[in-house]
Design a protein around this motif. Structure first.
Motif, PDB file in Angstrom:
ATOM      1  N   GLY A  58      17.793  54.152  28.782  1.00 29.16           N
ATOM      2  CA  GLY A  58      18.970  53.318  28.538  1.00 29.16           C
ATOM      3  C   GLY A  58      20.295  54.054  28.497  1.00 29.16           C
ATOM      4  N   TYR A  59      20.312  55.325  28.935  1.00 31.83           N
ATOM      5  CA  TYR A  59      21.554  56.094  28.944  1.00 31.83           C
ATOM      6  C   TYR A  59      22.177  56.101  30.340  1.00 31.83           C
ATOM      7  CZ  TYR A  59      20.383  57.895  24.310  1.00 31.83           C
ATOM      8  OH  TYR A  59      20.092  58.004  22.980  1.00 31.83           O
ATOM      9  N   GLU A  60      23.460  56.414  30.377  1.00 32.02           N
ATOM     10  CA  GLU A  60      24.150  56.610  31.656  1.00 32.02           C
ATOM     11  C   GLU A  60      24.468  58.097  31.794  1.00 32.02           C
ATOM     12  OE1 GLU A  60      28.348  55.579  33.935  1.00 32.02           O
ATOM     13  OE2 GLU A  60      27.732  54.353  32.227  1.00 32.02           O
ATOM     14  N   PRO A  61      23.673  58.841  32.558  1.00 37.44           N
ATOM     15  CA  PRO A  61      23.910  60.280  32.687  1.00 37.44           C
ATOM     16  C   PRO A  61      25.126  60.554  33.583  1.00 37.44           C
ATOM     17  CG  PRO A  61      21.658  59.664  33.302  1.00 37.44           C
ATOM     18  CD  PRO A  61      22.466  58.418  33.281  1.00 37.44           C
ATOM     19  N   ILE A  62      25.958  61.505  33.152  1.00 34.77           N
ATOM     20  CA  ILE A  62      27.080  61.997  33.946  1.00 34.77           C
ATOM     21  C   ILE A  62      26.727  63.423  34.328  1.00 34.77           C
ATOM     22  CG2 ILE A  62      29.554  62.432  34.022  1.00 34.77           C
ATOM     23  CD1 ILE A  62      28.808  59.458  33.630  1.00 34.77           C
ATOM     24  N   GLU A  63      26.546  63.678  35.619  1.00 40.29           N
ATOM     25  CA  GLU A  63      26.002  64.953  36.068  1.00 40.29           C
ATOM     26  C   GLU A  63      27.067  66.005  36.352  1.00 40.29           C
ATOM     27  OE1 GLU A  63      22.780  64.738  39.005  1.00 40.29           O
ATOM     28  OE2 GLU A  63      22.925  62.552  38.883  1.00 40.29           O
ATOM     29  N   ALA A  64      26.685  67.278  36.105  1.00 43.11           N
ATOM     30  CA  ALA A  64      27.543  68.412  36.445  1.00 43.11           C
ATOM     31  C   ALA A  64      26.657  69.609  36.743  1.00 43.11           C
ATOM     32  CB  ALA A  64      28.497  68.736  35.300  1.00 43.11           C
ATOM     33  N   GLY A  65      27.058  70.396  37.758  1.00 39.47           N
ATOM     34  CA  GLY A  65      26.283  71.566  38.146  1.00 39.47           C
ATOM     35  C   GLY A  65      26.941  72.878  37.774  1.00 39.47           C
ATOM     36  N   THR A  66      28.222  72.814  37.357  1.00 38.66           N
ATOM     37  CA  THR A  66      28.942  74.022  36.930  1.00 38.66           C
ATOM     38  C   THR A  66      29.709  73.713  35.647  1.00 38.66           C
ATOM     39  OG1 THR A  66      30.990  73.501  38.124  1.00 38.66           O
ATOM     40  CG2 THR A  66      29.280  74.696  39.350  1.00 38.66           C
ATOM     41  N   GLY A  67      30.131  74.769  34.962  1.00 41.56           N
ATOM     42  CA  GLY A  67      30.916  74.575  33.752  1.00 41.56           C
ATOM     43  C   GLY A  67      32.230  73.873  34.025  1.00 41.56           C
ATOM     44  N   ALA A  68      32.892  74.278  35.098  1.00 40.67           N
ATOM     45  CA  ALA A  68      34.178  73.667  35.448  1.00 40.67           C
ATOM     46  C   ALA A  68      34.015  72.176  35.739  1.00 40.67           C
ATOM     47  CB  ALA A  68      34.788  74.381  36.650  1.00 40.67           C
ATOM     48  N   GLU A  69      32.945  71.847  36.455  1.00 44.07           N
ATOM     49  CA  GLU A  69      32.680  70.448  36.780  1.00 44.07           C
ATOM     50  C   GLU A  69      32.402  69.643  35.501  1.00 44.07           C
ATOM     51  OE1 GLU A  69      29.682  67.724  39.554  1.00 44.07           O
ATOM     52  OE2 GLU A  69      29.480  69.913  39.545  1.00 44.07           O
ATOM     53  N   ALA A  70      31.694  70.253  34.567  1.00 45.40           N
ATOM     54  CA  ALA A  70      31.384  69.571  33.301  1.00 45.40           C
ATOM     55  C   ALA A  70      32.659  69.260  32.523  1.00 45.40           C
ATOM     56  CB  ALA A  70      30.454  70.446  32.455  1.00 45.40           C
ATOM     57  N   LEU A  71      33.561  70.234  32.452  1.00 43.62           N
ATOM     58  CA  LEU A  71      34.815  70.034  31.722  1.00 43.62           C
ATOM     59  C   LEU A  71      35.669  68.954  32.389  1.00 43.62           C
ATOM     60  CD1 LEU A  71      35.626  73.789  30.976  1.00 43.62           C
ATOM     61  CD2 LEU A  71      34.777  72.069  29.355  1.00 43.62           C
ATOM     62  N   GLU A  72      35.608  68.904  33.722  1.00 39.43           N
ATOM     63  CA  GLU A  72      36.354  67.875  34.454  1.00 39.43           C
ATOM     64  C   GLU A  72      35.745  66.493  34.202  1.00 39.43           C
ATOM     65  OE1 GLU A  72      39.274  66.160  36.616  1.00 39.43           O
ATOM     66  OE2 GLU A  72      39.146  68.262  35.983  1.00 39.43           O
ATOM     67  N   GLN A  73      34.428  66.411  34.175  1.00 41.19           N
ATOM     68  CA  GLN A  73      33.751  65.130  33.918  1.00 41.19           C
ATOM     69  C   GLN A  73      34.082  64.606  32.520  1.00 41.19           C
ATOM     70  OE1 GLN A  73      32.575  63.314  36.060  1.00 41.19           O
ATOM     71  NE2 GLN A  73      30.997  64.179  37.366  1.00 41.19           N
ATOM     72  N   LEU A  74      34.218  65.512  31.568  1.00 41.39           N
ATOM     73  CA  LEU A  74      34.587  65.091  30.208  1.00 41.39           C
ATOM     74  C   LEU A  74      35.989  64.497  30.175  1.00 41.39           C
ATOM     75  CD1 LEU A  74      33.075  68.030  28.155  1.00 41.39           C
ATOM     76  CD2 LEU A  74      32.414  65.638  27.970  1.00 41.39           C
TER      77      LEU A  74
END
Length: 228
Positions: free
Chosen positions: A25-41
Motif C-alpha cells: 500500500g505504499y508509493e515508492p519513490i525511486e533513486a539510484g544515487t544520493g544526488a537523485e535521492a535529494l532531488e526526489q525529496l
C-alpha cells in the motif's frame, strides 16, 4: 498514498523492494544515487520515510542521511546495512537514522520496520495537555518540539519519543526493553543496542557535557533515568 523514498543503486534490489512496498500500500519513490535521492525529496516533500542504502556511486548513504537531517528532522530514515559491518549500524544511527535493516532482509521484516516508523512520524498529537516542563526543558507535544532554556533543539521523531517518555517518567529508571517497546513498538525485530546509540546521540544534543551527562543518566545493567 503513503510515499517512501527507496535509495538503492542496484536495480534488481530496488525493484524487489519497490514491488513489495506497492503490495503493502505504499508509493515508492525511486533513486539510484544520493544526488537523485535529494532531488526526489525536493520534488516530493510529502515523503515521510526514506530507505537509504550505504554503498552508492556518488556519495555514501551516511552523507545522504546527514544532508537530509540538516534540513528535515521529521522524516523517518532507515539505513540498509551489511550484516557483517557492525560499525555501519552505529554510524548510520549517529548520523541521524532512526533504524537499520541488515542485508539480506526479508520483505516481512522490511515492511514491518517501515510500517512502525511511518506510525511514529505520523505523530500522536495530544490536544489536552500540550506542554511538559522540567528544569530548563519544555516539550511541546502538539508540535512535537523541545526547547532548552528557550532555544529549540532539533530532534528526530525517535529522539522526540524518547524524550517524551523520559519527561513523563521523571526520576524513574526505565529499562532498555521499556524504551524499545514504547518507542519502537513491541513487534520491533531489532536489537537493544539501537536504544543505546539513540541515547548517545540524544545526549550530544541536550547535555551540557555529553561525556558527563546530568539529564539522562545511566542505570548500570538496566537502562536510563531522566532526572537532575
Amino acid at each position: 498514498m503513503k510515499k517512501v523514498l527507496v535509495l538503492e543503486d542496484q536495480a534488481s534490489i530496488r525493484s524487489f523492494v519497490v514491488i513489495n512496498l506497492k503490495r503493502s500500500g505504499y508509493e515508492p519513490i525511486e533513486a539510484g544515487t544520493g544526488a537523485e535521492a535529494l532531488e526526489q525529496l525536493k520534488l516530493h516533500p510529502d515523503i515521510r520515510v526514506a530507505l537509504l542504502d550505504i554503498m552508492l556511486p556518488d556519495m555514501d548513504g551516511f552523507e545522504v542521511c546527514r544532508k537530509i537531517r540538516a534540513s528535515d528532522s521529521k522524516i523517518g530514515i532507515i539505513m540498509l546495512t551489511a550484516r557483517t559491518q557492525e560499525m555501519d549500524k552505529v554510524t548510520g544511527l549517529m548520523t541521524g537514522a532512526d533504524d537499520y535493516v541488515t542485508k539480506p532482509f526479508s520483505t516481512t521484516e522490511l515492511t514491518a520496520r517501515i510500517d512502525a516508523l511511518y506510525r511514529r512520524v505520523g505523530g500522536d498529537n495530544d490536544p489536552s495537555n500540550s506542554e511538559i516542563a522540567h528544569g530548563p526543558f519544555r516539550l511541546n507535544t502538539r508540535n512535537r518540539t523541545l526547547e532548552k532554556n528557550g532555544e529549540r533543539i532539533k530532534l528526530t521523531q525517535v529522539e522526540y519519543s524518547i524524550v517524551k517518555m523520559f519527561m513523563e517518567n521523571p526520576g524513574k529508571a526505565l529499562s532498555r526493553e521499556d524504551i524499545l517497546n514504547t518507542v519502537w513498538g513491541r513487534d520491533y525485530f531489532g536489537e537493544l543496542k539501537i536504544v543505546d546509540v539513540n541515547i548517545r546521540r540524544l545526549r550530544i544534543k541536550i547535555e551540557d557535557d555529553s561525556t558527563n551527562p546530568t539529564y539522562i543518566t545511566t542505570v548500570w545493567g538496566y537502562g536510563y533515568k531522566w532526572g537532575f
